[in-house]
Enzyme design. Structure first.
Site, short mmCIF file in Angstrom:
data_model
loop_
_atom_site.label_atom_id
_atom_site.label_comp_id
_atom_site.label_asym_id
_atom_site.label_seq_id
_atom_site.Cartn_x
_atom_site.Cartn_y
_atom_site.Cartn_z
N GLU A 200 21.84 -1.91 32.42
CA GLU A 200 22.19 -3.34 32.29
C GLU A 200 21.11 -4.21 32.96
O GLU A 200 20.69 -5.22 32.41
CB GLU A 200 23.55 -3.63 32.94
CG GLU A 200 24.75 -3.23 32.12
CD GLU A 200 25.06 -4.23 31.00
OE1 GLU A 200 24.36 -5.26 30.89
OE2 GLU A 200 26.00 -3.97 30.25
N LYS B 132 27.88 -7.26 41.02
CA LYS B 132 29.17 -7.86 41.32
C LYS B 132 30.30 -6.92 40.94
O LYS B 132 30.24 -6.38 39.84
CB LYS B 132 29.27 -9.16 40.52
CG LYS B 132 30.61 -9.86 40.62
CD LYS B 132 30.64 -11.05 39.71
CE LYS B 132 32.04 -11.63 39.75
NZ LYS B 132 32.27 -12.56 38.71
N LYS C 174 27.94 -6.21 36.18
CA LYS C 174 29.22 -6.82 36.53
C LYS C 174 30.33 -5.90 36.05
O LYS C 174 30.44 -5.60 34.86
CB LYS C 174 29.33 -8.21 35.89
CG LYS C 174 30.69 -8.85 36.13
CD LYS C 174 30.72 -10.30 35.68
CE LYS C 174 32.12 -10.87 35.81
NZ LYS C 174 32.20 -12.26 35.35
N ARG D 106 40.92 -15.97 39.34
CA ARG D 106 41.60 -16.43 38.12
C ARG D 106 42.66 -17.46 38.46
O ARG D 106 42.95 -18.35 37.65
CB ARG D 106 42.14 -15.24 37.34
CG ARG D 106 40.95 -14.40 36.84
CD ARG D 106 41.28 -13.32 35.85
NE ARG D 106 40.08 -12.50 35.65
CZ ARG D 106 40.08 -11.21 35.36
NH1 ARG D 106 41.22 -10.57 35.21
NH2 ARG D 106 38.95 -10.55 35.21
C1 PBG Z 1 33.57 -15.32 34.75
C2 PBG Z 1 33.54 -15.07 36.21
C3 PBG Z 1 34.49 -14.39 36.97
C4 PBG Z 1 34.05 -14.42 38.29
C5 PBG Z 1 32.85 -15.10 38.31
N1 PBG Z 1 32.53 -15.47 37.00
C6 PBG Z 1 35.80 -13.84 36.56
C7 PBG Z 1 35.89 -12.71 35.62
O1 PBG Z 1 34.91 -12.10 35.22
O2 PBG Z 1 37.02 -12.43 35.23
C8 PBG Z 1 34.78 -13.81 39.44
C9 PBG Z 1 34.41 -14.33 40.79
C10 PBG Z 1 35.34 -13.93 41.88
O3 PBG Z 1 36.27 -13.13 41.73
O4 PBG Z 1 35.12 -14.46 42.98
N2 PBG Z 1 33.33 -16.68 34.46
#
Ligand code: PBG
Length: 324
Positions: free
Chosen positions: A235, A250, A196, A206
């Site tokens: 990872e 991701k 990620k 957010r």
């Molecule tokens: C963290 C989380 C995020 C996303 C999924 N799980 C946000 C981050 O890491 O800041 C992002 C998903 C998206 O942008 O669609 N709980």
């Protein structure tokens, strides 16, 4: 002599093209991320994610019914709590919004839908970080693992099929696996957000979960540097060794090379997350009449599958399934 026109012959008609297609997208490949918000009576639109809402408990159940009817096998839940605090206590509260929603959905749908819960603290912390903070404001890896273990057990007790840890703490998969097994939740699987990246493409998400990172901070001390691909393989190896049942890359489109490399090395089910910013860019350009949004959407999803993903988490799930 090299035969002329050889490569074009099989592109002549739709039937020929379908016959030689290498990549087939189906609704069964799609997982729909859904937001459920505590303390609201009406679904709330999310400005930067057109077509996506913060659900009430009732509208969430209706949405899941429609997605299941379209052949989508699974949903991924994110909670938006009424109150946030330093420990993110809502994440593990048995009456926290995701736990309540999981129980609702399990009661309504039984085993007809796979229930996945994002496992993280950022939606629940007042500072917006994915973990607990040390007095100096750094994210404390090991203290956070104890919290993730509590969240996993709360989600499992509420009926989750799969927990999806997204916080990028070292050792999180092992800590969660141990906690689940110790509490007799050995049947709950782990979908690890394994690779990620610290991506600017999470911006609209957010907004969706009302998260603002304190003091203009970022997640670069725990999420990955976009330039690193070999590190992503490390990872993923770590998460597999710790007991991940499924792995994820991701975001998706800017990291198709990473998806392909992970696919080449691993045989576990591989997911990719087409994230909020990827979705919003399509919607914004389409709203301006600059692109054919639906065609671009299908092209994106097909490309992610072609790169090697088995499953795609995407806000496009409904729109794609409607035509597949
Ligand atoms: C963290 C989380 C995020 C996303 C999924 N799980 C946000 C981050 O890491 O800041 C992002 C998903 C998206 O942008 O669609 N709980």
């Amino acid at each position: 002599m090299f035969p002329q026109r050889r490569l074009r012959r099989l592109r002549r008609t739709p039937a020929l093209r379908r016959m030689v297609a290498e990549t087939h997208l189906t609704p069964a490949d799609l997982i729909a991320p859904l937001f459920v918000r505590e303390g609201i009576d009406e679904p709330q639109p999310i400005l930067s994610l057109p077509g996506v809402v913060q659900h009430t408990r009732a509208s969430l159940a209706q949405e899941v019914k429609e997605l299941v009817d379209l052949g989508i096998p699974a949903v991924l839940l994110f909670g938006v709590p009424e109150h946030k605090d330093a420990e993110g206590s809502g994440a593990s509260d048995p009456d926290g919004i995701v736990q309540v929603a999981l129980r609702d959905l399990r009661d309504t749908f039984g085993d007809d839908v796979v229930l996945i819960a994002d496992l993280c603290l950022d939606e629940y912390t007042d500072h917006g970080h994915c973990g607990l903070l040390t007095p100096s404001g750094a994210v404390d890896n090991d203290a956070t693992l104890d919290r993730y273990a509590e969240v996993a057990v709360a989600q499992a007790a509420a009926g989750v099929d799969i927990v999806a840890p997204s916080g990028m703490m070292d050792g999180q998969v092992a800590a969660i696996r141990d906690a689940l097994d110790d509490d007799d939740f050995g049947e709950v699987s782990i979908l690890a957000y394994a690779a990620k990246y610290a991506s600017a493409l999470y911006g609209p998400f957010r907004d969706a979960v009302d998260v603002e990172i304190a003091d203009g901070g970022d997640r670069k001390a725990y999420q990955q540097d976009p330039g690193n691909a070999r590190e992503a393989l490390e990872e993923v190896r770590a998460d597999v060794a710790e007991g991940a049942d499924m792995i994820m890359v991701k975001p998706a489109l800017a990291y198709l090379d990473v998806i392909a490399r992970v696919r080449a090395e691993h045989d576990l089910p591989l997911a990719a997350y087409h994230v909020s910013g990827e979705y919003s860019m399509i919607k914004a350009a389409a709203a301006n009449g600059w692109i054919d949004g639906h065609a671009v959407a299908m092209e994106h999803l097909t490309a992610i599958k072609r790169a090697g993903a088995d499953l795609i988490l995407t806000y496009l799930a409904r729109e794609a399934a409607e035509v597949l």
